[in-house]
Write a protein that holds these residues in place. Sequence first.
Motif: not given
Length: 356
Positions: A62, A93, A177, A142, A206, A67
């Motif tokens: 995942s 997270q 991601e 990100e 995703k 991460d």
Amino acid sequence: MEKTIKIDLRSDTVTSPSEEMREAIYKAKVGDHGYGEDETTVELEEYCAKYFGKEAGLFMASGTMSDQVSIRCWTQAGDEIILDGSYHINYFQAGPSTDLGKILLNTCHSKDGVLRVEDIEKAICNKIRGNLFSRPALISLENTINGYGGTIFPIENLKEVYSFAQKQGIPLHMDGERFLNACIATNIPVKEYALYTDSISTSFSKGLGAPFGSIIMGSKNFIEKAKKYRRWYGGSLHQSGFMAAAALFAIKNNVQRLEVDHHNAKLLGSLLKSSKYLNINLETVQTNMVMLDTRDIGLTAKEFVSLCEKKGVFLYPWHTYTVRAVTHLGISEKDVCLAASKIREVCEGITKRKVG
Ligand SMILES: Cc1ncc(COP(=O)(O)O)c(C=O)c1O
């Protein structure tokens, strides 16, 4: 609830594998990857490493595992990670990052999720440094930026931050991601964009529509280290080729079509904006997400989402007054138009209720 309608815009993770993807899973050549013998997983890791211009890759269960393993590779207990407070590594997270990684999250509060060198310098200088104190050990970015509605971390800013990070001797991890959404939206080649990162993740489950998995990529040394932590975190899978086959299918077939999702998000944003009930900043609709502000209609995000669900439109309550809608390969232009009209009906119902 109107049972005939279900338009699920909560996330791009809600997709179901296509027939062709199921066929690829069915036919996958597998082995025991506990011994490094699953040839489809090896093929996926090599394919992705080449695709991103990195030396090696490692298939993960995942995005969270990608991460957390990356954090573990780059840091030691008591170290700091510098990142924006909105990023997934902090927003969702914070528990695993601090518990498993035993690190401190030194969060910046940038205006748009795009961390700049000044933000990072401030974060480094916000406490005493030196051999006896906590060490800023990782800069984590990100792209796309989920908390700001799938916005793009511009390559020019990335270059600046990367060059600063290199001067400071701090590695840069990219929680990517939805990195391929950024590449498609900007037309920047994947390898060129990924050049300014020391480690980078990307998700298959995703926008790319696979049922499972993420991958981290970086130098051979980084990946060798990551193999150990993937095992420690329970991610060393045996016949992982079934999942890798879906991921390979996804990266080979479903990248360019992300532009359809981007088009659909823009359409949804402009249809909702033109109805004038909800405050939407169309400038932030850069990839496959739309953020709706529910303050003007006097409802919290959760209240609004539950009214929309009764009309068959599923949205995600991101924050107190912020609702997220995400387009994906299970959503057509027709679905977007229908969803916009159902959301409009909800808004009209509320306005009438208030007036009456
Ligand atoms: C930017 C980002 N990073 C990490 C994750 C975690 O991914 P997963 O749900 O696969 O663990 C997500 C999930 O949406 C995400 O958006």
